[in-house]
Design a protein around this motif. Structure first.
Motif, PDB file in Angstrom:
ATOM      1  N   LEU A 148      -4.168 -42.409  51.389  1.00  0.00           N
ATOM      2  CA  LEU A 148      -2.816 -42.891  51.072  1.00  0.00           C
ATOM      3  C   LEU A 148      -2.286 -43.840  52.147  1.00  0.00           C
ATOM      4  O   LEU A 148      -2.764 -43.844  53.281  1.00  0.00           O
ATOM      5  N   GLU A 149      -1.293 -44.609  51.769  1.00  0.00           N
ATOM      6  CA  GLU A 149      -0.522 -45.386  52.736  1.00  0.00           C
ATOM      7  C   GLU A 149       0.729 -44.597  53.092  1.00  0.00           C
ATOM      8  O   GLU A 149       1.172 -43.732  52.325  1.00  0.00           O
ATOM      9  N   ASN A 150       1.290 -44.874  54.255  1.00  0.00           N
ATOM     10  CA  ASN A 150       2.532 -44.206  54.643  1.00  0.00           C
ATOM     11  C   ASN A 150       3.616 -44.465  53.602  1.00  0.00           C
ATOM     12  O   ASN A 150       3.805 -45.593  53.145  1.00  0.00           O
ATOM     13  N   GLY A 151       4.328 -43.415  53.209  1.00  0.00           N
ATOM     14  CA  GLY A 151       5.395 -43.541  52.228  1.00  0.00           C
ATOM     15  C   GLY A 151       4.928 -43.462  50.783  1.00  0.00           C
ATOM     16  O   GLY A 151       5.744 -43.521  49.863  1.00  0.00           O
ATOM     17  N   LYS A 152       3.623 -43.307  50.547  1.00  0.00           N
ATOM     18  CA  LYS A 152       3.079 -43.253  49.178  1.00  0.00           C
ATOM     19  C   LYS A 152       2.659 -41.831  48.840  1.00  0.00           C
ATOM     20  O   LYS A 152       2.295 -41.031  49.709  1.00  0.00           O
TER      21      LYS A 152
END
Length: 324
Positions: A210-214
């Motif tokens: 994942l990406e940060n905030g996702k």
């Protein structure tokens, strides 16, 4: 320190260390000869060596965390031991079946230790091996830690419905409080900061991807159920310098070498267990019950370099059983 003699404080703890006996006997035929120049005392013509005194000092320092005793008290301890040895030999206690059996146990214990020490002396842990172990456990994902939330439910359909609500703008923490069956639910699914090795593999792989905030677009299945995961943040761990963990890595690598040695010895030996062994009760294959927590820590035998704590540990991690 009082002026009382030391002997019976020490005697029980060091049955093997101690005196050099010049008398020949069936239990110690190879005792080294001690010259008067190398002796600290004589008991009925038997010399007690300076080496024996040094070994006693080292033994006491190790067992008392560095505490020292006056040399005259230690010499008196060795004198009293020698007096007891001579008394036992005079009464031929070394010929008793009980003594012979105990000496055989001690002999085998010392021989097994000698074999291990000899192997490690012949196969020492090298600086290159220490460096390789260090680099393996501080590089890549091992050097990262993540902050995440999750929602745990029993079925994939439930997880998909939660993802659909998130897609419509629902707040992750509020959904976690309402729907998550995990212990972090009341805290909005907050897992805090954790290293990937602290989580079961499918969970950690999803967090890393994942990406940060996702959050995950598809439910993630583990033995605990179905997860919807939100990765909030990530950062590099502050790892210790090689020199700081070298003394921890060395015994870890020594244990690995010893394990390899024992596996090779066992593989080349004919071993037959002659008595029935009652195995402990265990779940049948396919019926292993998963722990009732949501995460598991890495195996206990993980390298010390990777075992340095993250700045904050997940409040839900559970140390894995040693046999995992």
């Amino acid at each position: 320190m009082t002026n009382k003699l030391v002997p019976f404080f020490l005697i029980g703890a060091s049955l093997v260390a101690g005196c050099d006996n010049q008398q020949s006997s069936t239990t110690a035929p190879m005792a080294p000869k001690v010259d008067i120049a190398d002796a600290v005392a004589s008991v009925n013509g038997v010399y007690i060596s300076k080496t024996a005194l040094q070994e006693l000092e080292s033994d006491i320092a190790e067992r008392t965390q560095g505490q020292s005793f006056p040399k005259d008290k230690l010499i008196e301890e060795l004198v009293q031991r020698e007096l007891l040895v001579q008394e036992a030999l005079q009464k031929q206690l070394d010929k008793s079946p009980e003594f012979i059996q105990r000496m055989d146990v001690v002999r085998k214990s010392l021989l097994s230790q000698a074999a291990l020490q000899n192997y490690l002396k012949s196969n020492p842990v090298t600086d290159e091996e220490i460096k390789a172990e260090y680099e393996k456990n501080v590089g890549g994902e091992n050097n990262m830690e993540y902050k995440a939330r999750h929602i745990l439910v029993k079925t994939e359909d439930e997880a998909k419905k939660i993802i659909a609500q998130l897609d419509k703008g629902a707040k992750f923490d509020e959904l976690a409080k309402k729907t998550s069956t995990g212990p972090s639910g009341p805290e909005g699914g907050d897992l805090g900061w954790f290293a990937p090795s602290q989580m079961v593999t499918p969970f950690s792989e999803a967090v890393i991807a994942l990406e940060n905030g996702k959050y995950t677009s598809e439910p993630v299945e583990t033995q605990f159920g179905w997860h919807v995961i939100l990765r909030e943040d990530s950062r590099q761990q502050t790892m210790p310098a090689l020199e700081e963990v070298k003394e921890q890595i060395t015994p870890y690598l020594q244990r690995q070498k010893v394990q390899t040695m024992m596996e090779n010895l066992r593989a080349g030996a004919q071993v037959e267990i002659l008595i029935p062994i009652e195995a402990p009760a265990a779940p049948q294959l396919g019926e292993t019950k998963a722990p009732e927590t949501e995460t598991e820590a890495a195996p206990a035998e993980e390298s010390p370099a990777a075992d340095q704590p993250a700045s904050e540990k997940s409040s839900e991690s559970l140390e894995a059983p040693a046999d995992q």
